[in-house]
Design a protein around this motif. Structure first.
Motif, PDB file in Angstrom:
ATOM      1  N   HIS A   1      23.485  54.751  63.673  1.00  0.00           N
ATOM      2  CA  HIS A   1      23.091  56.096  64.096  1.00  0.00           C
ATOM      3  C   HIS A   1      22.506  56.823  62.630  1.00  0.00           C
ATOM      4  CE1 HIS A   1      24.363  55.961  68.111  1.00  0.00           C
ATOM      5  NE2 HIS A   1      25.220  55.642  67.926  1.00  0.00           N
ATOM      6  N   LEU A   2      22.756  56.390  61.438  1.00  0.00           N
ATOM      7  CA  LEU A   2      22.119  56.762  60.309  1.00  0.00           C
ATOM      8  C   LEU A   2      20.628  56.374  60.214  1.00  0.00           C
ATOM      9  CD1 LEU A   2      24.816  56.521  57.583  1.00  0.00           C
ATOM     10  CD2 LEU A   2      24.315  58.536  58.980  1.00  0.00           C
ATOM     11  N   LEU A   3      20.411  55.351  60.964  1.00  0.00           N
ATOM     12  CA  LEU A   3      18.768  54.990  61.024  1.00  0.00           C
ATOM     13  C   LEU A   3      17.839  56.117  61.264  1.00  0.00           C
ATOM     14  CD1 LEU A   3      19.420  51.313  62.581  1.00  0.00           C
ATOM     15  CD2 LEU A   3      18.339  51.751  60.145  1.00  0.00           C
ATOM     16  N   LYS A   4      16.865  56.430  60.489  1.00  0.00           N
ATOM     17  CA  LYS A   4      15.733  57.234  60.671  1.00  0.00           C
ATOM     18  C   LYS A   4      16.532  58.839  60.479  1.00  0.00           C
ATOM     19  CE  LYS A   4      12.238  54.592  63.145  1.00  0.00           C
ATOM     20  NZ  LYS A   4      11.498  54.751  62.279  1.00  0.00           N
ATOM     21  N   VAL A   5      17.536  58.967  60.003  1.00  0.00           N
ATOM     22  CA  VAL A   5      18.132  60.066  59.547  1.00  0.00           C
ATOM     23  C   VAL A   5      17.949  60.524  58.383  1.00  0.00           C
ATOM     24  CG1 VAL A   5      20.268  61.670  59.630  1.00  0.00           C
ATOM     25  CG2 VAL A   5      19.740  59.946  61.868  1.00  0.00           C
ATOM     26  N   ILE A   6      18.460  59.700  57.487  1.00  0.00           N
ATOM     27  CA  ILE A   6      18.555  60.098  55.998  1.00  0.00           C
ATOM     28  C   ILE A   6      17.083  59.969  55.497  1.00  0.00           C
ATOM     29  CG2 ILE A   6      19.357  59.044  53.796  1.00  0.00           C
ATOM     30  CD1 ILE A   6      21.981  58.407  55.033  1.00  0.00           C
ATOM     31  N   SER A   7      16.279  59.046  55.914  1.00  0.00           N
ATOM     32  CA  SER A   7      15.015  58.852  55.480  1.00  0.00           C
ATOM     33  C   SER A   7      14.277  60.198  55.996  1.00  0.00           C
ATOM     34  CB  SER A   7      14.508  57.680  56.343  1.00  0.00           C
ATOM     35  OG  SER A   7      14.280  57.892  57.575  1.00  0.00           O
ATOM     36  N   GLN A   8      14.700  60.977  56.932  1.00  0.00           N
ATOM     37  CA  GLN A   8      13.749  62.104  57.277  1.00  0.00           C
ATOM     38  C   GLN A   8      13.812  63.416  55.987  1.00  0.00           C
ATOM     39  OE1 GLN A   8      11.557  62.130  59.614  1.00  0.00           O
ATOM     40  NE2 GLN A   8      12.374  60.255  60.401  1.00  0.00           N
ATOM     41  N   LEU A   9      15.159  63.101  55.359  1.00  0.00           N
ATOM     42  CA  LEU A   9      15.203  64.173  54.400  1.00  0.00           C
ATOM     43  C   LEU A   9      14.174  64.185  53.171  1.00  0.00           C
ATOM     44  CD1 LEU A   9      19.085  63.702  53.584  1.00  0.00           C
ATOM     45  CD2 LEU A   9      17.808  65.354  54.975  1.00  0.00           C
ATOM     46  N   LEU A  10      13.702  63.001  53.028  1.00  0.00           N
ATOM     47  CA  LEU A  10      12.321  62.941  52.318  1.00  0.00           C
ATOM     48  C   LEU A  10      11.340  63.897  52.458  1.00  0.00           C
ATOM     49  CD1 LEU A  10      12.331  58.820  52.096  1.00  0.00           C
ATOM     50  CD2 LEU A  10      13.061  60.424  50.452  1.00  0.00           C
ATOM     51  N   LEU A  11      11.166  64.032  53.771  1.00  0.00           N
ATOM     52  CA  LEU A  11      10.258  65.462  54.244  1.00  0.00           C
ATOM     53  C   LEU A  11      10.736  66.728  53.755  1.00  0.00           C
ATOM     54  CD1 LEU A  11       9.409  63.691  57.738  1.00  0.00           C
ATOM     55  CD2 LEU A  11       7.673  64.077  55.919  1.00  0.00           C
ATOM     56  N   LEU A  12      11.931  66.783  53.462  1.00  0.00           N
ATOM     57  CA  LEU A  12      12.373  68.166  52.878  1.00  0.00           C
ATOM     58  C   LEU A  12      12.164  68.461  51.418  1.00  0.00           C
ATOM     59  CD1 LEU A  12      15.531  68.488  55.208  1.00  0.00           C
ATOM     60  CD2 LEU A  12      13.262  69.287  55.596  1.00  0.00           C
ATOM     61  N   LEU A  13      12.142  67.337  50.660  1.00  0.00           N
ATOM     62  CA  LEU A  13      12.291  67.400  49.172  1.00  0.00           C
ATOM     63  C   LEU A  13      11.401  68.409  48.660  1.00  0.00           C
ATOM     64  CD1 LEU A  13      13.332  63.723  48.219  1.00  0.00           C
ATOM     65  CD2 LEU A  13      14.733  65.732  49.065  1.00  0.00           C
ATOM     66  N   PHE A  14      10.131  68.147  48.705  1.00  0.00           N
ATOM     67  CA  PHE A  14       8.984  68.723  47.956  1.00  0.00           C
ATOM     68  C   PHE A  14       8.579  70.000  48.652  1.00  0.00           C
ATOM     69  CE2 PHE A  14       8.393  64.525  46.218  1.00  0.00           C
ATOM     70  CZ  PHE A  14       8.432  64.799  44.927  1.00  0.00           C
ATOM     71  N   PRO A  15       8.994  70.508  49.882  1.00  0.00           N
ATOM     72  CA  PRO A  15       8.900  71.781  50.426  1.00  0.00           C
ATOM     73  C   PRO A  15      10.106  72.707  49.766  1.00  0.00           C
ATOM     74  CG  PRO A  15       8.401  70.341  52.280  1.00  0.00           C
ATOM     75  CD  PRO A  15       8.857  69.680  50.924  1.00  0.00           C
ATOM     76  N   LEU A  16      11.326  72.009  49.630  1.00  0.00           N
ATOM     77  CA  LEU A  16      12.449  72.703  48.995  1.00  0.00           C
ATOM     78  C   LEU A  16      12.103  72.899  47.615  1.00  0.00           C
ATOM     79  CD1 LEU A  16      15.552  70.768  50.613  1.00  0.00           C
ATOM     80  CD2 LEU A  16      14.840  73.200  50.799  1.00  0.00           C
ATOM     81  N   LEU A  17      11.376  71.982  46.684  1.00  0.00           N
ATOM     82  CA  LEU A  17      11.352  72.192  45.385  1.00  0.00           C
ATOM     83  C   LEU A  17      10.353  73.384  45.171  1.00  0.00           C
ATOM     84  CD1 LEU A  17      10.769  69.270  42.758  1.00  0.00           C
ATOM     85  CD2 LEU A  17       8.818  71.294  43.134  1.00  0.00           C
ATOM     86  N   TYR A  18       9.219  73.310  46.049  1.00  0.00           N
ATOM     87  CA  TYR A  18       8.230  74.275  46.037  1.00  0.00           C
ATOM     88  C   TYR A  18       8.910  75.697  46.134  1.00  0.00           C
ATOM     89  CZ  TYR A  18       4.395  77.531  47.978  1.00  0.00           C
ATOM     90  OH  TYR A  18       3.863  78.452  48.220  1.00  0.00           O
ATOM     91  N   LEU A  19       9.420  75.662  47.062  1.00  0.00           N
ATOM     92  CA  LEU A  19      10.103  77.186  47.833  1.00  0.00           C
ATOM     93  C   LEU A  19      11.162  77.725  46.618  1.00  0.00           C
ATOM     94  CD1 LEU A  19      10.544  76.731  51.393  1.00  0.00           C
ATOM     95  CD2 LEU A  19       8.860  77.984  50.228  1.00  0.00           C
ATOM     96  N   GLN A  20      11.728  76.691  45.801  1.00  0.00           N
ATOM     97  CA  GLN A  20      12.698  77.105  44.939  1.00  0.00           C
ATOM     98  C   GLN A  20      12.221  77.885  43.861  1.00  0.00           C
ATOM     99  OE1 GLN A  20      13.274  75.034  41.514  1.00  0.00           O
ATOM    100  NE2 GLN A  20      14.471  76.741  41.166  1.00  0.00           N
ATOM    101  N   VAL A  21      10.989  77.105  43.434  1.00  0.00           N
ATOM    102  CA  VAL A  21      10.143  77.831  42.304  1.00  0.00           C
ATOM    103  C   VAL A  21       9.336  79.064  42.638  1.00  0.00           C
ATOM    104  CG1 VAL A  21       7.912  77.474  41.042  1.00  0.00           C
ATOM    105  CG2 VAL A  21       9.655  75.385  41.304  1.00  0.00           C
ATOM    106  N   LYS A  22       9.026  79.166  43.971  1.00  0.00           N
ATOM    107  CA  LYS A  22       8.325  80.248  44.531  1.00  0.00           C
ATOM    108  C   LYS A  22       9.312  81.344  44.557  1.00  0.00           C
ATOM    109  CE  LYS A  22       6.728  82.635  48.494  1.00  0.00           C
ATOM    110  NZ  LYS A  22       6.369  82.186  50.089  1.00  0.00           N
ATOM    111  N   TYR A  23      10.550  81.293  44.931  1.00  0.00           N
ATOM    112  CA  TYR A  23      11.734  82.447  44.964  1.00  0.00           C
ATOM    113  C   TYR A  23      12.328  82.627  43.661  1.00  0.00           C
ATOM    114  CZ  TYR A  23      11.401  82.702  49.789  1.00  0.00           C
ATOM    115  OH  TYR A  23      10.775  82.954  51.246  1.00  0.00           O
ATOM    116  N   LEU A  24      12.143  81.607  42.653  1.00  0.00           N
ATOM    117  CA  LEU A  24      12.686  81.850  41.099  1.00  0.00           C
ATOM    118  C   LEU A  24      12.046  82.964  40.558  1.00  0.00           C
ATOM    119  CD1 LEU A  24      14.498  80.943  38.780  1.00  0.00           C
ATOM    120  CD2 LEU A  24      12.690  79.273  38.182  1.00  0.00           C
TER     121      LEU A  24
END
Length: 399
Positions: A63-86
């Protein structure tokens, strides 16, 4: 997978989780640090899942199949927004920024039938290499690859513009947090490029006998430990000095005078008008402000104050902040940061050549001259004199 590499990945996973807990505990710059906390815990989970693949993670827990891999789609939006709000003055998360997570949500929807399947069905679907899911995976991989490059470049440009902007307002800036940001984003981009190459080698069935993803995840571990080391060395690097935000975004503060008490609209209109009124190089206003500036600096030595800002200097000269900034730019071809620090360097050189100061340590002289850190002093001294402080001392001793 080599056992030593697997241990490093496990350690990176644990460190990523611990780092995220630390980041969530910081009360300053809450939005930025919590976004970074979400990013580091995502890194940790992804790194851990990669390390556990050789232990049959997905066979034991389909049941972890295609769950953890979807986190990859969150990494760079999170990185960008972290810089934006900093580097912004936002006190709350803007719901409009959720648009950056649309690709992640779409991939969840495209894989919905897979998620509601039983564990056995999921293993069967993966084993049979169903065309639909294969196409969806290719789309996801390409979106992730594009995100990594685009968001990284945009974030680096944002940091660069911010650094240049605050140099027009402050005489000392804390570059540590910016350095950590630059390094983390650059390493993330480097890792992602390796990952992109690896994915496309798989598409074309090119075997280079090296699992490039190991380098990707080891790089993520390195980033986690760099951030952790910086936090251990100086937790304050995650608390961006509010004065930097105040001068850039013109927040109203008690010690800020009438320029800051205006509305943002009035202030912007005033700045535009000021810029237009001093375009002529012979404008008497420029000459008067410049004369007052040079006289004040010579008599009062305001640069000895490490917290000196453009606003404070403008208040003392009874001049508008942006008029003063334009005078410094036009008449001296420098921003405020460079203009003030040249006087600090000259003060250091003067003190170093004074025999009465022989008993003083170099760093003590630097602080007395208005610098607030050893690193910034050494860097600025080298930039402005083309030699290190030690080399300058040696040349004076040889005279």
């Amino acid at each position: 997978m080599n056992q030593s590499i697997q241990i490093i990945l496990y350690l990176g996973t644990v460190q990523g989780i611990l780092l995220s807990i630390f980041l969530f505990s910081i009360k300053s710059n809450k939005i930025s640090n919590r976004l970074l906390g979400l990013l580091t815990i995502s890194w940790g989970i992804i790194i851990g899942s990669f390390a556990l693949q050789s232990e049959g993670l997905y066979v034991k827990f389909p049941h972890l199949l295609k769950v953890i891999s979807q986190l990859l789609l969150l990494l760079f939006p999170l990185l960008y927004l972290q810089v934006k709000y900093l580097i912004s003055d936002h006190n709350r998360f803007n719901p409009r920024d959720l648009i950056h997570f649309i690709p992640w949500a779409l991939m969840i929807l495209l894989n919905f039938d897979f998620y509601i399947s039983s564990g056995e069905e999921k293993l069967s679907l993966i084993h049979n290499d169903i065309l639909y899911y294969k196409v969806v995976k290719i789309i996801a991989d390409e979106v992730i690859a594009l995100q990594g490059v685009v968001y990284s470049i945009v974030a680096l440009k944002m940091l660069s513009k911010y650094e240049q902007k605050i140099k027009n307002y402050l005489s000392n800036i804390d570059k540590m947090i910016l350095k950590v940001q630059y390094l983390g984003i650059s390493l993330s981009l480097f890792a992602w490029i390796i990952g992109i190459v690896s994915i496309h080698l798989e598409y074309f069935h090119i075997d280079i006998h090296i699992d490039l993803f190991i380098f990707v995840y080891l790089t993520l571990v390195l980033i986690i430990y760099i951030i952790s080391y910086a936090a251990l060395k100086s937790p304050e690097i995650f608390k961006l000095d509010e004065s930097q935000l105040n001068v850039v975004f013109r927040k109203s503060k008690g010690n800020f005078n009438s320029v800051n008490s205006k509305s943002i609209v009035d202030d912007v209109v005033s700045e535009i008008h000021d810029e237009k009124t001093i375009e002529e190089p012979e404008d008497p206003m420029i000459e008067k402000i410049n004369t007052d500036l040079l006289n004040y600096i010579e008599k009062e030595k305001p640069y000895l104050n490490p917290e000196l800002s453009l606003q404070e200097l403008a208040d003392n000269l009874e001049a508008k902040r942006h008029l003063l900034s334009n005078v410094i730019n036009q008449k001296h071809n420098k921003n405020f940061y460079e203009f003030i620090n040249q006087y600090r360097i000259e003060e250091v050189k003067s003190m170093l050549t004074d025999p009465e100061n022989k008993h003083l340590k170099l760093i003590s002289i630097a602080y007395d001259a208005g610098f607030n850190s050893k690193a910034s002093f050494n860097r600025i001294f080298k930039q402005m004199t083309n030699m290190t402080p030690s080399q300058f001392i040696s040349t004076q001793q040889a005279v």
